[in-house]
Design a protein around this motif. Structure first.
Motif, PDB file in Angstrom:
ATOM      1  N   GLN A 157       0.906  -1.412  -0.065  1.00 32.93           N
ATOM      2  CA  GLN A 157      -0.236  -0.050  -0.289  1.00 32.93           C
ATOM      3  C   GLN A 157       0.766   1.004  -0.044  1.00 32.93           C
ATOM      4  OE1 GLN A 157      -3.563   0.410   0.309  1.00 32.93           O
ATOM      5  NE2 GLN A 157      -2.593   2.689  -0.322  1.00 32.93           N
ATOM      6  N   THR A 275      -4.562  -2.268   3.599  1.00 28.24           N
ATOM      7  CA  THR A 275      -3.417  -2.915   3.263  1.00 28.24           C
ATOM      8  C   THR A 275      -4.695  -3.959   1.831  1.00 28.24           C
ATOM      9  OG1 THR A 275      -3.144  -5.120   4.176  1.00 28.24           O
ATOM     10  CG2 THR A 275      -1.190  -2.877   3.921  1.00 28.24           C
ATOM     11  N   MET A 287      -9.468   3.032  -1.859  1.00 29.77           N
ATOM     12  CA  MET A 287      -8.358   3.739  -1.495  1.00 29.77           C
ATOM     13  C   MET A 287      -8.100   4.798  -1.199  1.00 29.77           C
ATOM     14  SD  MET A 287      -4.971   3.423  -1.652  1.00 29.77           S
ATOM     15  CE  MET A 287      -4.799   3.329  -3.437  1.00 29.77           C
TER      16      MET A 287
END
Length: 329
Positions: A157, A275, A287
């Motif tokens: 990430q 993640t 995200m």
């Protein structure tokens, strides 16, 4: 007991130092190396770091030095140094290679030179590749071995202002994800250890230097975001969620002692949902929106949550201390 030779890179401080000492002082003596004679066993774990830093490891190792621990010189950015180090090990026999050497870089990319960026990739990516390239043929011949890489959740990430460091971890994760399939055919395991924030002297020095650095090469708004939002939040995150090098060493020990080691192992369960965001939404919108709001809109809520987590962790620590004093495990 099966003899094992472990080679670790980057043992001058932090995770590498903690792991080296933990294995060298293992009371069960599970890590041994079969040397020149067939029936002669000497307790030995091989570690690597530059000679200029070896005093700290020698002091930490204590009585284990020269018994279960041998220090060798190695530069992961120098192929000749790697080759000489591996050749100095009896029969070039390494059961477990732990790639820990790494360097960090944070800040706006406008303030970082291409040479600095190349330096990160040379150590964090090509350093690991050089080590694996050197030991893999021997492991293939023996049809056994375990390659461990100390990666990061930032290999899964991306995190704001960690662009180049994250890129180096993404690169090594992709490399290992490709390699693991071939390796398994030769009974060689590959494991990625993925910590979140780890409180080390090295890490703290990076942030201290960042606070004093010159950001005139970027625009004032970006410099303000980095110094007054990112650095401030990072301190809060490290104090609330950070693990110790000893925590990571314990996780790594469990992985290398597993009969069938996992390919990926995250050491901090708090980061697993973070993640997983990119996999929950293939477009990336979930995200990016979540992290954008966390950084720019819900700053106050983030700090309140971190303070609550810090309090819970402190209480849990005190309870564990009390249990140990009462003789419970």
């Amino acid at each position: 007991m099966v003899s094992k030779t472990v080679l670790i890179t980057g043992c001058s401080s932090g995770i590498g130092l903690a792991l080296a000492v933990k294995l060298a002082q293992d009371k069960q003596r599970r890590f041994k190396a079969s040397l020149m004679k067939k029936n002669f066993l000497k307790h030995e774990i091989l570690f690597t770091l530059g000679y200029k830093d070896k005093e700290k490891l020698e002091a930490a190792a204590g009585p284990a030095l020269h018994k279960t621990l041998e220090i060798k010189q190695l530069d992961v950015c120098d192929e000749k140094s790697i080759h000489n180090c591996i050749n100095s090990i009896p029969q070039r026999h390494i059961d477990i290679l732990i790639n820990n050497a790494g360097v960090g870089l944070i800040g706006p990319i406008e303030c970082q030179s291409i040479e600095e960026m190349k330096g990160i990739m040379e150590t964090n990516f090509f350093g690991v590749v050089r080590m694996i390239k050197e030991v893999l043929p021997d492991m293939k011949k023996r049809k056994s071995g375990h390659i461990v890489v100390i990666s990061s959740v930032m290999g899964l990430q991306g995190i704001v202002f960690n662009d180049i460091y994250t890129a180096s971890k993404f690169a090594i994760e992709g490399f290992c994800e490709s390699l693991v399939i071939q390796a398994l055919k030769f009974n060689i395991f590959v494991s990625l250890i993925e910590p979140g924030p780890v409180v080390t002297e090295f890490e703290m020095k990076v942030y201290e230097d960042a606070e004093k650095a010159d950001y005139s090469q970027t625009d004032p708004e970006t410099a303000e975001i980095f110094t007054n939002i990112y650095l401030k939040n990072s301190k809060a995150i490290f104090s609330s969620l950070g693990q110790t090098p000893e925590d990571i060493a314990e996780h790594t020990l469990k992985v290398i002692m597993t009969a069938k080691p996992p390919f990926r192992h995250q050491t901090n369960a708090i980061y697993t949902p973070m993640t997983a965001l990119k996999h929950a939404d293939p477009t990336g919108a979930l995200m990016t929106d979540s992290f954008y709001k966390m950084v720019f809109r819900y700053d106050t809520l983030l700090h309140i949550s971190l303070k609550a987590i810090r309090l819970i962790r402190w209480q849990a620590h005190k309870m564990r201390q009390g249990a140990r004093l009462l003789g419970f495990r």
